[in-house]
Design a protein around this motif. Structure first.
Motif, mmCIF file in Angstrom:
data_model
loop_
_atom_site.group_PDB
_atom_site.id
_atom_site.type_symbol
_atom_site.label_atom_id
_atom_site.label_comp_id
_atom_site.label_asym_id
_atom_site.label_seq_id
_atom_site.Cartn_x
_atom_site.Cartn_y
_atom_site.Cartn_z
ATOM 1 N N UNK A 255 0.817 -1.216 0.000
ATOM 2 C CA UNK A 255 0.000 0.000 0.000
ATOM 3 C C UNK A 255 0.852 1.268 0.000
ATOM 4 N N UNK A 256 2.083 1.159 0.515
ATOM 5 C CA UNK A 256 2.990 2.305 0.555
ATOM 6 C C UNK A 256 4.022 2.271 -0.562
ATOM 7 N N UNK A 257 3.953 1.206 -1.399
ATOM 8 C CA UNK A 257 4.841 1.003 -2.556
ATOM 9 C C UNK A 257 6.320 1.224 -2.215
ATOM 10 N N UNK A 258 6.729 0.725 -1.063
ATOM 11 C CA UNK A 258 8.128 0.887 -0.660
ATOM 12 C C UNK A 258 8.439 -0.066 0.482
ATOM 13 N N UNK A 259 9.759 -0.193 0.746
ATOM 14 C CA UNK A 259 10.204 -0.919 1.932
ATOM 15 C C UNK A 259 10.255 0.070 3.094
ATOM 16 N N UNK A 260 9.759 -0.360 4.247
ATOM 17 C CA UNK A 260 9.596 0.533 5.389
ATOM 18 C C UNK A 260 10.328 -0.031 6.603
ATOM 19 N N UNK A 261 10.980 0.838 7.364
ATOM 20 C CA UNK A 261 11.453 0.472 8.690
ATOM 21 C C UNK A 261 10.268 0.659 9.639
ATOM 22 N N UNK A 262 9.686 -0.462 10.055
ATOM 23 C CA UNK A 262 8.466 -0.365 10.857
ATOM 24 C C UNK A 262 8.709 0.254 12.231
ATOM 25 N N UNK A 263 9.949 0.315 12.668
ATOM 26 C CA UNK A 263 10.246 0.942 13.959
ATOM 27 C C UNK A 263 10.196 2.463 13.881
ATOM 28 N N UNK A 264 10.584 2.996 12.716
ATOM 29 C CA UNK A 264 10.666 4.454 12.591
ATOM 30 C C UNK A 264 9.690 5.026 11.567
ATOM 31 N N UNK A 265 9.179 4.185 10.666
ATOM 32 C CA UNK A 265 8.311 4.668 9.597
ATOM 33 C C UNK A 265 9.065 5.213 8.399
ATOM 34 N N UNK A 266 10.396 5.132 8.402
ATOM 35 C CA UNK A 266 11.207 5.646 7.303
ATOM 36 C C UNK A 266 11.078 4.739 6.080
ATOM 37 N N UNK A 267 11.015 5.342 4.887
ATOM 38 C CA UNK A 267 10.961 4.575 3.641
ATOM 39 C C UNK A 267 12.373 4.445 3.074
ATOM 40 N N UNK B 8 13.318 3.583 -0.531
ATOM 41 C CA UNK B 8 13.630 4.042 -1.886
ATOM 42 C C UNK B 8 13.033 5.403 -2.230
ATOM 43 N N UNK B 9 11.901 5.742 -1.621
ATOM 44 C CA UNK B 9 11.225 6.991 -1.970
ATOM 45 C C UNK B 9 10.454 6.909 -3.290
ATOM 46 N N UNK B 10 10.194 5.692 -3.779
ATOM 47 C CA UNK B 10 9.467 5.543 -5.039
ATOM 48 C C UNK B 10 8.032 6.046 -4.922
ATOM 49 N N UNK B 11 7.596 6.808 -5.917
ATOM 50 C CA UNK B 11 6.212 7.284 -5.976
ATOM 51 C C UNK B 11 5.641 6.885 -7.333
ATOM 52 N N UNK B 12 4.558 6.077 -7.357
ATOM 53 C CA UNK B 12 3.974 5.671 -8.642
ATOM 54 C C UNK B 12 3.451 6.859 -9.418
ATOM 55 N N UNK B 13 3.464 6.730 -10.748
ATOM 56 C CA UNK B 13 2.891 7.721 -11.636
ATOM 57 C C UNK B 13 1.761 7.056 -12.423
ATOM 58 N N UNK B 14 0.930 7.840 -13.085
ATOM 59 C CA UNK B 14 -0.160 7.240 -13.874
ATOM 60 C C UNK B 14 0.321 6.275 -14.937
ATOM 61 N N UNK B 15 1.595 6.418 -15.394
ATOM 62 C CA UNK B 15 2.125 5.541 -16.446
ATOM 63 C C UNK B 15 3.038 4.466 -15.876
ATOM 64 N N UNK B 16 3.020 4.257 -14.548
ATOM 65 C CA UNK B 16 3.959 3.322 -13.934
ATOM 66 C C UNK B 16 3.745 1.902 -14.403
ATOM 67 N N UNK B 17 2.547 1.546 -14.831
ATOM 68 C CA UNK B 17 2.264 0.178 -15.250
ATOM 69 C C UNK B 17 2.435 -0.049 -16.741
ATOM 70 N N UNK B 18 2.946 0.906 -17.448
ATOM 71 C CA UNK B 18 3.110 0.754 -18.872
ATOM 72 C C UNK B 18 4.566 0.742 -19.271
#
Length: 324
Positions: A300-312, A314-324
């Motif tokens: 749901x957050x499209x990233x790997x998360x440190x669950x202890x701190x909430x830090x992401x 890669x910082x990846x953010x999907x775009x409308x064309x991410x699946x193409x």
């Protein structure tokens, strides 16, 4: 000196913290690499779930893909380690496969004096004929290679790749070969013998063209497209039907995607094995060097998360064309 030049030592280096700059550069490269991997995982996850829910013979393998690289463990030196499924439909693992294939085959092909790119096709087939058609194609290309060397007396060095795509408009499948081959004579012989063995194949659907490095690298991208257009005039792409993808993956199970013909390369694990890639540690974290961190994938957050701190990570953010 007004121009910053010393008579004794020449041009003066600007006052830089070189080590810090290098570290920032490496961090930026790592983040870009991880963002691309996050994009691949974000796209692959729902596809793997959809495939697994079909409950076919490949269900277990599809479920392995769901968890591919789901946990990245960061050592204190910054190295990230994770387990990868190695399945052909996994976009995360395909990035590894593409790199391995290019490193393995491109140097050899680049040494050829006159490379050509040959495409061999057959008429599209329905789902129940796909496995048999692929089996016959693989048998025929072996027989063609032998005939070229033994009967035509033409030296043959080639790399063949098997691909299959799905036509959603007609609900049928298009298995075909792409072949990088040395020399026009060998390319012509391959095409001639293919048409001789397959009179049902349209000559206009086959192709021979000079092979440059750009064409060659395109050859390594995929063996089937996970996305398809609804029509020839529709620019948008969507995930191909799961049942169609499963039909292709089932028909391709145990078949080699790449096969060298008439030449050898260094012996390494085959890049098109359907076995697990296993553990990779080819990436360095862009953040928190010196810490041991468990980065957990959250779809749901499209990233790997440190669950202890909430830090992401890669910082990846999907775009409308991410699946193409």
């Amino acid at each position: 000196n007004s121009e910053g030049v010393s008579v004794e030592t020449g041009p003066k280096a600007p006052p830089l913290d070189t080590l810090a700059q290098l570290d920032q550069s490496e961090s930026a490269k790592s983040r870009i690499k991880l963002a691309k991997r996050a994009k691949a995982k974000h796209i692959t996850g729902p596809i793997a779930v959809g495939l697994a829910e079909l409950r076919t013979s490949l269900e277990k393998s599809y479920r392995n893909t769901v968890y591919c690289a789901g946990l990245l463990v960061q050592d204190r030196d910054g190295t990230l380690r994770g387990l990868y499924c190695g399945n052909r439909w996994c976009l995360v693992c395909n990035r590894v496969r593409i790199a391995r294939a290019i490193n393995r085959y491109v140097p050899a092909i680049a040494s050829w004096s006159e490379p050509y790119f040959v495409t061999l096709t057959l008429p599209n087939v329905k789902a129940d004929c796909l496995a048999f058609t692929i089996r016959d194609m693989l048998r025929d290309i072996v027989l063609i290679g032998r005939a070229i060397k033994r009967t035509d007396k033409i030296a043959l060095r080639a790399l063949r790749k098997l691909e299959c795509t799905y036509n959603s408009q007609r609900d049928d499948y298009h298995p075909h070969f792409h072949i990088a081959v040395e020399g026009r004579a060998a390319a012509d012989a391959i095409l001639s013998r293919w048409l001789s063995r397959h009179p049902e194949a349209s000559p206009s659907a086959q192709d021979i063209r000079p092979c440059d490095m750009g064409t060659l690298k395109e050859m390594f991208k995929y063996f089937t497209k996970l996305f398809a257009k609804a029509s020839d005039t529709d620019a948008a792409k969507s995930i191909a039907p799961f049942k169609a993808l499963d039909t292709i993956f089932t028909a391709m199970k145990g078949k080699r995607v790449f096969q060298p013909m008439g030449f050898k390369v260094s012996v390494t694990p085959t890049e098109d094995d359907n076995a697990e890639i296993g553990q990779l540690s080819d990436t360095v974290s862009p953040t928190r060097r010196g810490d041991k961190v468990a980065w957990e994938w959250i779809q749901a957050l499209h990233d790997w998360i440190d669950l202890d701190t909430g830090e992401v990570l890669s910082g990846y953010e999907p775009t409308p064309t991410a699946s193409t």
